[in-house]
Structure formats: C-alpha cells, structure tokens
Design an enzyme around this catalytic site. Structure first.
Site, short mmCIF file in Angstrom:
data_model
loop_
_atom_site.label_atom_id
_atom_site.label_comp_id
_atom_site.label_asym_id
_atom_site.label_seq_id
_atom_site.Cartn_x
_atom_site.Cartn_y
_atom_site.Cartn_z
N GLY A 132 16.15 23.80 5.29
CA GLY A 132 17.21 22.90 5.89
C GLY A 132 17.67 21.80 4.99
N HIS A 174 15.71 19.04 3.66
CA HIS A 174 15.16 17.68 4.11
C HIS A 174 13.76 17.21 3.17
CE1 HIS A 174 17.46 16.39 7.80
NE2 HIS A 174 17.55 17.59 7.73
N ASP A 175 13.68 18.12 2.06
CA ASP A 175 12.48 17.55 1.22
C ASP A 175 12.77 16.30 0.64
OD1 ASP A 175 11.15 17.28 -1.48
OD2 ASP A 175 10.11 19.41 -0.62
N GLY A 184 11.69 26.73 8.00
CA GLY A 184 10.89 26.96 6.88
C GLY A 184 10.17 25.68 6.71
N GLU A 203 -0.05 7.70 12.45
CA GLU A 203 0.50 7.97 11.11
C GLU A 203 1.56 6.73 10.74
OE1 GLU A 203 2.38 11.82 9.88
OE2 GLU A 203 3.91 10.57 10.55
N TYR A 222 6.35 14.57 4.23
CA TYR A 222 6.87 13.42 3.63
C TYR A 222 6.60 13.19 2.37
CZ TYR A 222 7.01 11.87 8.69
OH TYR A 222 7.51 11.74 10.11
#
Length: 556
Positions: free
Chosen positions: A113, A115-116, A183, A437, A481
């Site tokens: 996607g 978004h790393d 993924g 978190e 994250y």
C-alpha cells in the site's frame, strides 16, 4: 475455497567522481541485463511482460512510483529511485523478478500500500527495483465459512467494501486507515478498530502464499509453522514476497456507535486524559478507544492551546454505550448527542474524517485525507504505568513549542483480547502489561519542507522527554510505525548484535526466533533493508557476536 492465483582532499574527490561514474555505468548495465533476463524467461508472453515493466524511460514510471507514496518526505528530487518498477500480474512474474534480481545483484523492495513510515518499501541507497503489488488485489469472500482469500496488494478499504457487499454482520479486524495495504499491515502484526475484541490482523490469518528466495511458491503447510509465524508480525521485506492471505472473518453487530469528543486544556482535558489512562484499558473489549492530542487556537483569547479528541467505536447501540460510559468514565460527560449510530463499514468512513463521502471512497487507493499531513516523521512507545499529570503537562509544553505546532500524539488503548494472547504467539510482543501505545507525529506541508529538520528535531526532543515514562529494557516500539532513529543495519550485511539494538525494541525476545527463521529461509540475506531481520552467516560470526546459535536452533 481455493487459494487465489496469481572538507575533502582533491585526491578523494577525484576517486569519488570516478566511483560515482563507474557506479552509474554499472547500474545502467545491470538494469539492461535485468530487463533482458526477465524477458528471456517469458518469450511467449512478451506483451504482458512489457506492460509490467516501468523504467525511467517509460512515461508510466513517475505515475506508478508516486501513486502509492503516502509520505512525501520520500518523494523529492534527491530521493533514490528504483532502476525498474515491476507490477507483476501473477506468481511467475514474481518468481522471475526474484531470479533476475539475484542473478544481476539488484535488491528488491516490495510495496503493497506504500505506507512504510521510512519509505523502505520503495527507497534504497543501493541499486534496486520495486516490486509493486498494485495488481494483486483479488478478493474471494466465503460468507458461509467465514473466511476469505485476499491478495496482498489489496487495501483495507477494498476489503471492507467487498465483505460489506455480501454481509453487514462480518468483517476483518484490519487497519484503521482504508488506504493501508494488506501486506504491510499484516507483516507487522497490525492493529485497528477491532483489535481489543479480536486481536491483531495477524492473529486472524490462517494461511498464506509466499514466494521465497528460491522462487518456490509456499503455503502454510509447505512453508512450515516457523515461517508462517514470522511473516505475521516480523516486519516486511525479510522473508520473501507474500502473494495472498487467507483470513478469518469475525462477527459484528448490524449497528455500532461511534463518537469524536474534543476538550481543551481550559475544559479540563488534562484531568480527563489522566483518568482515561486508568479506565480505557479496562473497558469491555467491545470498545476501541483512542485520544489524539494536538494544538489549536483558543476560542477564548486566540492563543494556542492543547486539544484532545476522544475517539471511540462501540460494537452496539447508543442505549448500551451511554450507561456503560456513565458508570466507568462519568468524568467525560458523554451524552447521546455526541454519538452516531451506523454500520461498521460506515463507521470506518466516519472515523477517518470522511462523513460526507459514500462508501465508494473506500475503493480510492490514492485518496489523501486532510486529517493526515502529506509529509511526516513518526515514532512510537508503549506505556506500562499511567503518566502523572506533570508528565502529561510536559507533553503539552512540547506541543506548544513553535516547532510543535503541527505535531500530535496518539494514545491508543490496549487491553481486552490483547491481554489474553501470549507475547510469543506472533513476533508482535506487545500484549499483556501494556496500558496503551503512544504514536508521536511531526507533520508538515510539502511547501514547508525546507523546515523539515526543525520538525524532526522537535519529535526527537519529545521522544527523549518521554523516556522516563515509557517501557524500558528494552524501550519498545511498533514495527509498523517504522523508525530508523532506533537503529539500522549496514548497507551490505549486519551483525546479530547490531540488529538486536532495534530488533528487541520491536520484537523483544521474539527477535531471536526471527533470526533463526531468517537463517533457515534466506541464509544469504537476499531480502534485506535498513531494518530487515539478519541471518547468522556462519559459526564464526556467531562466535564474534557471542551468539549461541546451537541453543537458538534447539529452542525453535
């Protein structure tokens, strides 16, 4: 159901110039050799092969590269670009790409996607290609058996939409943000709106299809349990390329209740959040609860103030939620007018700040929400003991700094089902004992990128300030994250000891089992990046790193 198919000295300066020219020439040659290799493996399929290859000479290259970049910090003129982008249509395309990349010394970055948080799915400092799984998006939903096969390039908006077409009483406990890819999220464990009820996304995966470093297509049975365990939380880009996931669908009521409820410092927000720390982790598991803290101009005097937005989703109606909140968290003062009843899939749209959009917005892979800054740096922490009010006030001071104007802090409540699952069940270890978190975000607009280092320095100061209030030995972090500040591998190969610096923060003692799996499945470390799991290369390296590999082997 069948699985889906698919000051520098003059001498040194001259040396660097010569090396750079040589590297560029070598890269160009390697690039051409790679393309020739890929084509030669599919001589009967030249038209489809040409359609999946995007080089810097192709008009499609920039649009394909940029389509799934969700952090423009990694979309600049100086950002390293892939020599080739491959958008495979089927498993043989992926197998051939791995073979040709190995043969010609190119690294692979795999993108689902996009978004790393550190751009590791599409950026590298060495010659590389991107395998973009944008075409791997088939979804096969089996309502009767409450399962689905979902290809790994699918975004969660597409999955939620597809399930809702067939049933409003089932869904998957996936990600909060609709444009996140299957993924990426599952590879880090993956929490979302339902994780206090059903656990992580990875907890609800029951099979997978993966292409390994040798080009084999493996399912759960053939990959065996160690590898199946590792790919559901060990971080992406270490073990192979996952093509599809078989997932369990979970029951949800026809009606859910959501609310977004904001309070400023002048409206007693500090006391409310202090109390929230004690009650939210003990809420029934039917409730998802998060607080987003940022700043805004005060309506009273125009000065900046801190504002906190309480965000919740309850699996039930308003008539059940209000009495429960009045009993457990009366200080919040929640009333029915603050809430909205809707279906679960529509709550995803609402809670993502898209109240005027139809469900079709879930199918838009390139949608950029106004609620998220286009350029950002993120960091994370886990909290085991409630912060005192003075600790919270220290965060407010940081947010009210000039460089913190566009910063925010997310408090994500844990508890519920997460307390019932062992920390070794998946590589993701953050289970019982975590109250919540923390996610810190420094965001800015693209036109303000000349100040990016100021904002990054700000978030690092905030992170440093928080050290005494969060988990220790190790100071834990969430691998989805991604944060390169906590440690990186070398560009070639890295040692177990070096990788342990960041690895134990993400995985605690599960890191050792991940190293064991990596050594078994990819001993030459083909699949690698700045925070990929390293193998133990030899008995000698084990001795140098003081690692008892034999005991590691026996343990797993």
């Amino acid at each position: 159901m069948k699985p889906l198919q698919f000051s520098m000295s003059p001498f040194l300066f001259v040396v660097l110039i010569i090396f750079s020219s040589s590297w560029a020439t070598t890269s160009a040659d390697t690039h051409e050799d790679f393309l020739h290799c890929l084509s030669s493996l599919h001589p009967e399929d030249s038209s489809s092969i040409s359609s999946i290859i995007h080089t810097q000479r192709n008009s499609s290259y920039s649009s394909v590269l940029e389509a799934s970049i969700h952090n423009l910090r990694f979309s600049t003129p100086t950002t390293p670009k892939p020599l080739v982008i491959v958008t495979p249509l089927n498993a043989p395309h992926v197998q051939s790409t791995i073979h040709c990349s190995k043969k010609h010394g190119l690294q692979i970055r795999t993108r689902s996607g996009g978004h790393d948080f550190e751009g590791l799915s599409y950026v590298s400092k060495v010659p590389f290609i991107v395998v973009d799984l944008v075409s791997f998006r088939s979804i096969d939903v089996d309502i009767d058996n409450r399962v689905a096969w979902v290809q790994t390039g699918t975004i969660f908006g597409e999955l939620y939409y597809k399930i809702a077409e067939k049933s409003r009483n089932l869904t998957f406990p996936g990600g909060f943000v609709p444009t996140v890819g299957m993924g990426g999220l599952i590879s880090g464990g993956g929490h979302g709106l339902l994780f206090r009820k059903y656990g992580l996304a990875g907890d609800n995966v029951i099979d997978a299809q993966l292409v390994d470093v040798n080009g084999r297509v493996l399912d759960r049975k053939s990959m065996e349990e160690d590898l199946f365990w590792a790919i559901r939380g060990g971080g992406g880009g270490s073990f192979g390329i996952v093509l599809a996931w078989k997932i369990n669908l979970v029951p949800i009521p026809e009606t859910v209740t959501a609310f977004l409820f904001s309070r400023t410092l002048e409206q007693n927000f500090t006391n409310l959040l202090h109390r929230w720390q004690y009650v939210a982790p003990n809420f029934p598991d039917d409730i998802y609860s998060t607080v987003i803290v940022s700043t805004m101009n005060s309506t009273q005097d125009g000065n900046r103030t801190v504002v906190g937005t309480f965000i919740s989703l309850f699996l039930g109606g308003i008539h059940e939620l209000i009495p429960m909140m009045q009993e457990r968290f009366p200080e919040l003062g929640l009333v029915k007018e603050d809430c909205i009843e809707t279906s679960w899939v529509e709550s995803v749209v609402f809670l993502n700040g898209l109240p005027n959009q139809t469900l079709d917005i879930l199918l838009n892979r390139t949608y950029r929400s106004v609620n998220f800054s286009p350029v950002f740096k993120g960091k994370s922490d886990y909290v085991h003991e409630p912060l005192p009010e003075i600790g919270l006030e220290g965060i407010w001071s940081q947010l009210l700094e000039e460089d913190g104007r566009s910063g925010s802090v997310y408090f994500v409540s844990y508890g519920g089902k997460m307390n019932e699952i062992a920390e070794t069940a998946l590589p993701f270890p953050h289970r019982r004992g975590n109250l919540y978190e923390l996610y810190y975000n420094a965001g800015w607009q693209e036109e303000d990128s000349m100040n990016s280092q100021r904002y990054i320095s700000w978030i690092r100061r905030l992170y440093s300030y928080m050290a005494s209030y969060v988990s220790k030995s190790p100071r834990q972090a969430y691998v989805n994250y991604r944060d390169l500040d906590i440690g990186m591998n070398n560009e070639d190969n890295t040692s177990y000891v070096q990788a342990s610096v960041w690895g134990r923060k993400y995985f605690k003692n599960n890191f050792d089992r991940l190293v064991y799996v990596k050594t078994k499945i990819d001993p030459e470390n083909f699949f690698r990046h700045e925070q990929s799991i390293p193998p133990i290369f030899s008995w000698e390296s084990c001795k140098e790193d003081h690692v008892n590999y034999e005991s590691m082997y026996v343990a797993y």
